[in-house]
Design a protein around this motif. Structure first.
Motif, short mmCIF file in Angstrom:
data_model
loop_
_atom_site.label_atom_id
_atom_site.label_comp_id
_atom_site.label_asym_id
_atom_site.label_seq_id
_atom_site.Cartn_x
_atom_site.Cartn_y
_atom_site.Cartn_z
N ARG A 100 1.55 -0.81 -0.30
CA ARG A 100 0.30 -0.11 -0.48
C ARG A 100 0.80 1.18 0.16
NH1 ARG A 100 -5.41 -1.18 0.44
NH2 ARG A 100 -6.15 -2.99 2.27
N ASP A 101 -0.08 2.48 -0.92
CA ASP A 101 1.34 3.23 -0.82
C ASP A 101 0.74 3.79 1.02
OD1 ASP A 101 1.34 3.24 -3.41
OD2 ASP A 101 0.70 4.93 -3.87
N VAL A 107 3.80 3.59 -5.31
CA VAL A 107 4.44 2.47 -6.82
C VAL A 107 4.56 3.49 -7.95
CG1 VAL A 107 2.10 2.58 -6.93
CG2 VAL A 107 3.38 0.13 -7.17
N PHE A 108 3.90 4.99 -7.85
CA PHE A 108 4.49 5.33 -9.00
C PHE A 108 6.26 5.87 -8.84
CE2 PHE A 108 0.14 5.59 -8.79
CZ PHE A 108 -0.64 5.61 -9.19
N SER A 109 6.82 4.87 -7.58
CA SER A 109 8.64 5.69 -7.98
C SER A 109 8.45 4.31 -8.67
CB SER A 109 8.68 5.89 -6.08
OG SER A 109 8.70 4.78 -5.45
N TYR A 110 8.52 3.69 -9.05
CA TYR A 110 8.51 2.57 -9.45
C TYR A 110 8.17 1.99 -10.65
CZ TYR A 110 10.85 1.38 -5.43
OH TYR A 110 11.45 0.96 -4.21
N LEU A 111 6.94 3.04 -11.03
CA LEU A 111 6.49 2.34 -11.94
C LEU A 111 6.26 4.14 -13.23
CD1 LEU A 111 3.28 0.50 -11.93
CD2 LEU A 111 5.28 -0.42 -12.51
N THR A 112 6.37 3.62 -14.29
CA THR A 112 6.52 5.08 -14.87
C THR A 112 5.82 4.84 -15.85
OG1 THR A 112 8.66 4.94 -15.85
CG2 THR A 112 8.30 5.97 -13.51
N ASP A 113 4.99 6.78 -16.15
CA ASP A 113 4.53 6.12 -17.88
C ASP A 113 5.65 6.51 -18.50
OD1 ASP A 113 3.23 6.29 -19.85
OD2 ASP A 113 1.21 8.17 -18.67
#
Lengths: 194, 47
Positions: A100-101, A107-113
């Motif tokens: 959980r964030d 999680v968005f520090s690992y997944l990027t667009d």
């Protein structure tokens, strides 16, 4: 009320013999205990429903394959199945822990667009347009080699064959093309970065 | 007058699975038949 008089063992026997309503009575009779038991271990109603469902799928398969033997009682047996499935659930969730964030972790520090945003896309389009105009200014022989190499992704051997010159000539033309491009870019101070 | 909070049945919600879950189980049971041929058993789901 008559349903309450029939014992679990008789209902199980009837179910094995094909009476589908017997299962419905068994579920209705024990659902609260079984579901409550699962809920005490997993405090998530959706997962509880999944485990409850899987428990009865196992029950149905065992009864229909006639491998159930009435050694103990029906309810403790179902509870045991539910218990084993709960253990399975925790084993699986341990292997794949849910993240959980929080303040330290997102999680968005690992997944990027990786898609460009509108501004970057406009800049990129502009750069590509500027570059194509610069290439158009090159002498025809250099322009031809550069376009074949960069835009058509041909090898120098293929370029040499297609243009009827040696590989060294093709390489030389490419070199001059790049040098000329750099010269024009420096002279006009064109910024070709995104 | 003070509210009688104790009248609210917060802890009294019955722990029961969803109706859909029960319906699925009963439908699954109706659809499933297991045939044993020799040592092998076959699960057949009537769709």
């Amino acid at each position: 009320m008559a349903n309450n008089l029939i014992s679990d063992a008789v209902l199980v026997k009837n179910y094995i013999e094909g009476d589908e309503s017997a299962l419905s009575i068994l579920i209705e009779r024990h659902q609260s205990k079984i579901y409550g038991f699962i809920y005490t271990k997993i405090q998530d109603r959706d997962i509880c429903d999944d485990v409850f469902q899987d428990t009865f799928i196992k029950v149905i398969k065992t009864l229909k394959s006639k491998s159930y033997n009435e050694e103990g009682k029906f309810l403790p047996w179902v509870m045991r199945i539910a218990h084993n499935l709960i253990i399975d659930y925790f084993r699986k969730s341990k292997k794949m822990p849910m993240q959980r964030d929080n303040e330290e972790y997102s999680v968005f520090s690992y997944l990027t667009d990786t898609n460009l945003n509108v501004e970057d896309q406009i800049i990129l389009d502009q750069v590509e347009y500027d570059l194509s105009r610069l290439i158009d200014e090159l002498p025809d022989d250099q322009k031809e080699v550069l376009q074949m190499r960069i835009y058509q992704d041909l090898s120098f051997k293929e370029i040499a064959d297609a243009t009827g010159v040696s590989i060294n000539t093709a390489l030389g033309r490419m070199r001059y093309a790049l040098m000329n491009l750099r010269k024009v870019i420096e002279k006009n101070q064109i910024i070709l970065t995104n | 007058m003070a509210k009688l909070y104790s009248k609210q049945k917060l802890a009294g919600q019955s722990m029961l699975p969803k109706k859909e879950t029960i319906a699925f189980i009963l439908n699954y049971s109706k659809a499933l038949s297991i045939k044993k041929i020799g040592k092998m058993s076959f699960e057949i789901i009537a769709n």
